[in-house]
Write a protein that holds these residues in place. Structure first.
Motif, PDB file in Angstrom:
ATOM      1  N   HIS A  14       1.149  -1.019  -0.390  1.00 55.65           N
ATOM      2  CA  HIS A  14      -0.027  -0.242  -0.259  1.00 55.65           C
ATOM      3  C   HIS A  14       0.901   1.227   0.055  1.00 55.65           C
ATOM      4  O   HIS A  14       0.710   2.463   0.715  1.00 55.65           O
ATOM      5  N   PRO A  15       1.387   1.308  -1.222  1.00 59.12           N
ATOM      6  CA  PRO A  15       2.391   2.457  -1.671  1.00 59.12           C
ATOM      7  C   PRO A  15       1.827   4.262  -0.319  1.00 59.12           C
ATOM      8  O   PRO A  15       2.119   4.927  -0.327  1.00 59.12           O
ATOM      9  N   GLU A  16       0.282   3.806  -0.800  1.00 64.33           N
ATOM     10  CA  GLU A  16      -0.483   5.127  -0.908  1.00 64.33           C
ATOM     11  C   GLU A  16      -0.282   5.640   0.310  1.00 64.33           C
ATOM     12  O   GLU A  16      -0.896   6.541   1.222  1.00 64.33           O
ATOM     13  N   LEU A  17       0.330   4.912   1.791  1.00 62.43           N
ATOM     14  CA  LEU A  17      -0.255   5.258   2.990  1.00 62.43           C
ATOM     15  C   LEU A  17       0.831   5.250   2.950  1.00 62.43           C
ATOM     16  O   LEU A  17       1.270   5.976   4.865  1.00 62.43           O
ATOM     17  N   ASN A  18       2.002   5.230   2.551  1.00 59.58           N
ATOM     18  CA  ASN A  18       3.508   5.754   2.704  1.00 59.58           C
ATOM     19  C   ASN A  18       4.141   5.207   4.404  1.00 59.58           C
ATOM     20  O   ASN A  18       4.384   5.947   5.245  1.00 59.58           O
ATOM     21  N   CYS A  19       3.244   3.830   4.653  1.00 60.87           N
ATOM     22  CA  CYS A  19       3.790   3.394   5.486  1.00 60.87           C
ATOM     23  C   CYS A  19       5.542   3.838   6.188  1.00 60.87           C
ATOM     24  O   CYS A  19       5.885   3.473   5.797  1.00 60.87           O
ATOM     25  N   ARG A  20       5.515   4.091   7.927  1.00 60.14           N
ATOM     26  CA  ARG A  20       6.631   4.697   8.564  1.00 60.14           C
ATOM     27  C   ARG A  20       6.373   3.688   9.675  1.00 60.14           C
ATOM     28  O   ARG A  20       5.779   4.076  10.197  1.00 60.14           O
ATOM     29  N   ARG A  21       8.027   3.482   9.896  1.00 56.16           N
ATOM     30  CA  ARG A  21       7.902   3.164  11.319  1.00 56.16           C
ATOM     31  C   ARG A  21       8.781   3.943  12.460  1.00 56.16           C
ATOM     32  O   ARG A  21       9.712   3.990  12.132  1.00 56.16           O
ATOM     33  N   ILE A  22       8.554   4.358  13.243  1.00 54.63           N
ATOM     34  CA  ILE A  22       9.585   5.037  14.543  1.00 54.63           C
ATOM     35  C   ILE A  22       9.604   3.783  16.203  1.00 54.63           C
ATOM     36  O   ILE A  22       8.196   3.813  16.763  1.00 54.63           O
ATOM     37  N   ASP A  23      10.605   4.143  15.972  1.00 50.96           N
ATOM     38  CA  ASP A  23      10.985   3.221  17.160  1.00 50.96           C
ATOM     39  C   ASP A  23      11.446   4.050  18.061  1.00 50.96           C
ATOM     40  O   ASP A  23      12.548   4.425  18.396  1.00 50.96           O
TER      41      ASP A  23
END
Length: 169
Positions: free
Chosen positions: A143-152
């Motif tokens: 789902h590239p439209e969500l530009n999913c990023r992860r932050i820890d």
């Protein structure tokens, strides 16, 4: 700075409250979603849903779509101590079905171990949250439209300033 709308899935902890305060202090609007037994719209800025019910996510996204409020980003802090990949899947499915497009931020705490002493025990919550990182990679690909990023976040410090800087940049 133009006011932006942020959709926040929040736990009942100080990190969630600090995030709301920090985003609002930057002049942005927070649409807050908390867990409950069933879906409920309290007002235009406050919702409740059951994270295990896919229909609740669909109702929420439909309600937000009907208001025509442009959402800049989605920050997912539900169950940061014990994340549920099932709940994330329900959210992503609801977003995909409605063709909702906004940046998605998955927030964990203590998954990426940096400078840990070899004798330090790994926290159980960190191992549970690591599945969220893997799922985040899959979401980013499918789902590239969500530009999913992860932050820890470092569990030993309050990194709210860094979190705010990352999501608002």
């Amino acid at each position: 700075i133009l006011s932006e709308n942020w959709l926040l899935f929040l736990s009942e902890n100080s990190l969630s409250q600090n995030l709301v305060t920090a985003i609002q202090s930057q002049g942005h609007n927070c649409i807050q979603v908390h867990t409950n037994d069933q879906y409920q719209q309290i007002d235009s800025q406050h919702y409740q849903l059951n994270p295990s019910q896919p229909e609740d996510y669909q109702q929420l996204i439909q309600a937000l779509t009907n208001t025509a409020l442009p959402i800049k980003g989605i920050v997912y802090l539900y169950d940061i101590e014990q994340p549920s990949t099932q709940a994330i899947l329900h959210l992503v499915q609801a977003l995909a079905q409605s063709r909702f497009s906004a940046d998605l931020w998955l927030v964990t705490q203590g998954v990426q171990i940096i400078n840990q002493q070899p004798t330090s025990p790994i926290q159980f919550s960190s191992t549970q949250q690591s599945t969220l990182w893997g799922l985040g990679r899959v979401i980013a690909l499918e789902h590239p439209e969500l530009n999913c990023r992860r932050i820890d976040l470092d569990p030993a410090t309050d990194e709210i300033d860094q979190l705010i800087q990352d999501i608002l940049s």
